[in-house]
Scaffold this motif. Structure first.
Motif, short mmCIF file in Angstrom:
data_model
loop_
_atom_site.label_atom_id
_atom_site.label_comp_id
_atom_site.label_asym_id
_atom_site.label_seq_id
_atom_site.Cartn_x
_atom_site.Cartn_y
_atom_site.Cartn_z
N ASP A 1 0.80 -1.22 0.00
CA ASP A 1 0.00 0.00 0.00
C ASP A 1 0.84 1.28 0.00
O ASP A 1 0.79 2.05 0.95
CB ASP A 1 -0.93 0.01 1.22
CG ASP A 1 -1.84 -1.19 1.25
OD1 ASP A 1 -2.21 -1.66 0.17
OD2 ASP A 1 -2.16 -1.66 2.35
N TYR A 2 1.62 1.49 -1.05
CA TYR A 2 2.34 2.75 -1.14
C TYR A 2 2.19 3.29 -2.55
O TYR A 2 1.91 2.56 -3.49
CB TYR A 2 3.80 2.63 -0.71
CG TYR A 2 4.61 1.52 -1.37
CD1 TYR A 2 5.41 1.78 -2.46
CD2 TYR A 2 4.57 0.23 -0.86
CE1 TYR A 2 6.17 0.78 -3.05
CE2 TYR A 2 5.32 -0.78 -1.44
CZ TYR A 2 6.12 -0.50 -2.53
OH TYR A 2 6.86 -1.49 -3.11
N TYR B 1 8.94 2.75 -5.62
CA TYR B 1 9.78 2.19 -4.56
C TYR B 1 9.49 2.96 -3.28
O TYR B 1 8.86 4.01 -3.28
CB TYR B 1 11.26 2.29 -4.93
CG TYR B 1 11.67 3.69 -5.32
CD1 TYR B 1 12.03 4.62 -4.36
CD2 TYR B 1 11.65 4.09 -6.64
CE1 TYR B 1 12.36 5.92 -4.70
CE2 TYR B 1 11.99 5.39 -7.00
CZ TYR B 1 12.34 6.29 -6.02
OH TYR B 1 12.67 7.57 -6.36
N LEU B 2 9.96 2.42 -2.17
CA LEU B 2 9.77 3.10 -0.88
C LEU B 2 10.88 4.14 -0.72
O LEU B 2 12.03 3.81 -0.49
CB LEU B 2 9.80 2.08 0.26
CG LEU B 2 8.61 1.12 0.28
CD1 LEU B 2 8.83 0.00 1.28
CD2 LEU B 2 7.33 1.88 0.60
N ASP B 3 10.52 5.40 -0.85
CA ASP B 3 11.46 6.52 -0.75
C ASP B 3 11.48 7.00 0.70
O ASP B 3 10.47 7.47 1.22
CB ASP B 3 11.01 7.65 -1.68
CG ASP B 3 11.93 8.86 -1.66
OD1 ASP B 3 12.77 8.98 -0.74
OD2 ASP B 3 11.80 9.70 -2.57
N VAL C 1 4.94 6.07 4.33
CA VAL C 1 5.52 6.05 5.67
C VAL C 1 5.02 4.82 6.45
O VAL C 1 5.81 4.12 7.09
CB VAL C 1 5.20 7.36 6.44
CG1 VAL C 1 5.59 7.24 7.90
CG2 VAL C 1 5.91 8.54 5.78
N ALA C 2 3.74 4.55 6.37
CA ALA C 2 3.16 3.39 7.07
C ALA C 2 3.77 2.09 6.53
O ALA C 2 4.05 1.16 7.30
CB ALA C 2 1.64 3.38 6.92
N CYS C 3 3.97 2.03 5.23
CA CYS C 3 4.53 0.83 4.62
C CYS C 3 5.98 0.64 5.07
O CYS C 3 6.39 -0.48 5.39
CB CYS C 3 4.44 0.95 3.10
SG CYS C 3 4.09 -0.60 2.29
#
Length: 157
Positions: free
Chosen positions: A16-17, A21-23, A32-34
Motif C-alpha cells: 500500500d504505497y 519504490y519506498l522513498d 511512511v506506514a509501509c
C-alpha cells in the motif's frame, strides 16, 4: 560450498504505497506506514535469526559487532531520491572473521549469512546470501515459504 542468494522484495510485506519504490524521504502517509511495516517485520525476522543461530552482526572488514538497528534502518533499506542508496554489506556470524572482499567470504566454509541492500540501487528489497543447503539456508526457506523469493546467484561484484 556453493553460495546462493535469496532476494526478498518489500512488496511481500506491504503493497500500500504510492510510489514505484519506498522513498525514505517521502512523507506520504501510506508510504511512511509501509516503511514502518517493513522495518517492524525485518526487526522481528532478523531478531529471530540472530537468536536462533547465535549470530553477531558485522560489516565486511570491521571488528566491532553492530546492533541490529544498523540493518533495520531506513538508511540501509530504502532509497532516497535526494541521497540515493548506499550499497552496504553486513555479515551475520558467530565470531567475527575479517574478510577483505566478497571472494574471501564466499570461500569460507563457516556457516554465516551475508545481507545486502538492493544492488540495483532502487531500494525495492533485501538480499540474503548463504551456503546452499546449509542450516541457515533451510531456516530462511522455511521462514519465508509463504513469500515470493527470487533465487539469485552469488556474485563478488
Amino acid at each position: 560450498m556453493k553460495k546462493i542468494g535469496l532476494g526478498l522484495d518489500y512488496n511481500n510485506i506491504c503493497k500500500d504505497y504510492n510510489t514505484v519504490y519506498l522513498d525514505r524521504d517521502n512523507d506520504d502517509p501510506q508510504t511512511v506506514a509501509c516503511m514502518k511495516k517493513v522495518l517492524k517485520w525485518l526487526d522481528i525476522f532478523l531478531s529471530e535469526m540472530v537468536e536462533e543461530f547465535e549470530y553477531s552482526i558485522y560489516r565486511m572488514n570491521h571488528k566491532p559487532a553492530l546492533k541490529l538497528s544498523e540493518i533495520v534502518s531506513k538508511r540501509f533499506l530504502f532509497y532516497s531520491l535526494e541521497k540515493e542508496l548506499t550499497a552496504q554489506t553486513f555479515i551475520l556470524e558467530k565470531a567475527n572473521i575479517h574478510y577483505n572482499n566478497l571472494a574471501e567470504w564466499e570461500a569460507d566454509s563457516k556457516e554465516s549469512i551475508l545481507i545486502q541492500n538492493d544492488e540495483a540501487g532502487e531500494g525495492e528489497g533485501i538480499y540474503f546470501y548463504v551456503t546452499e543447503n546449509s542450516k541457515i539456508h533451510a531456516w530462511l526457506l522455511d521462514k519465508l515459504k509463504d513469500l515470493s523469493l527470487d533465487e539469485i546467484p552469488f556474485s563478488e561484484a
